[in-house]
Enzyme design. Sequence first.
Site, short mmCIF file in Angstrom:
data_model
loop_
_atom_site.label_atom_id
_atom_site.label_comp_id
_atom_site.label_asym_id
_atom_site.label_seq_id
_atom_site.Cartn_x
_atom_site.Cartn_y
_atom_site.Cartn_z
CG ASP A 135 -2.15 -0.79 1.06
OD1 ASP A 135 -2.22 -1.56 0.08
OD2 ASP A 135 -3.06 -0.66 1.90
CG ASP A 136 0.23 3.87 1.81
OD1 ASP A 136 -0.95 3.73 1.44
OD2 ASP A 136 0.59 3.81 2.99
CG HIS A 147 2.00 -0.22 5.14
ND1 HIS A 147 1.43 -1.21 5.91
CD2 HIS A 147 0.98 0.55 4.70
CE1 HIS A 147 0.11 -1.01 5.95
NE2 HIS A 147 -0.18 0.05 5.22
#
Length: 249
Positions: free
Chosen positions: A51-52, A198
């Site tokens: 994610d991100d 992450h």
Amino acid sequence: MKRVLFIIAAILIIVVSLGFYKISDSREFQFFGVIISRFITPDKVVALTFDDGPSKIFTDRILNILSNENVKATFYLTGNGIKDDFDDAKKIVKAGHDIGNHTYSHKRMALKSWNFVKSEIENTEKLIRELGYIGEITFRPPHCKKLLILPYYLNKVNKKTITWNLEPDSIDKISENSNEMVKYVLKNIEPGSIILMHVMYKSREASICALPQIIQKLKKRGYSFLTITELLNKYYNSQSRIKQTDIKP
Ligand SMILES: [Zn+2]
């Protein structure tokens, strides 16, 4: 009497609000459309999702790890991230990984208006296509937050919500210890699992260090790594799919 009614109403409001709050966080349920936290299959397949980002500093490092292991993953990128690091996002597409939509500004989406939801998703979608990505674009809500408008919109545009069932670096006790994260994944892995990590932040060095070990150890156990769209095509879009909502708690 008035006082009693007031207390009952207050309790009801609190209970209903808590219920909605819990639902807005759920990885397995939303009011409209498709949500998948794990694929139901006996096959030893697993998805790695990040994610991100992307990030100027870490994209190459992550892509190298995945390329050395010959593994394809799914990156849930934000519109802001793509705009800031367009060339890095392009590298991810060029390397053959899946790209998902993680909103434009990474806001909590539970109580946002229709227009806000629409612009966050459409603007990010446009950037993902500008990267040259041609596959299905699934959606992952930031912090898993969604309530009514977001799932309704996603359902209307036929977009699937993909959450996760394993999130080693969001457990405070182990998030700074790569060995513990590896152990956690090995202990909890199930066929069809979706792992969230992450890896686009400086503070997530332990996650990046854990990544090659997680891949190698799962491979040793006979697992193969598929992207979310590969899993969808194999276990969801096909005629013979097992009901994906039939997820064990
Ligand atoms: Zn996020």
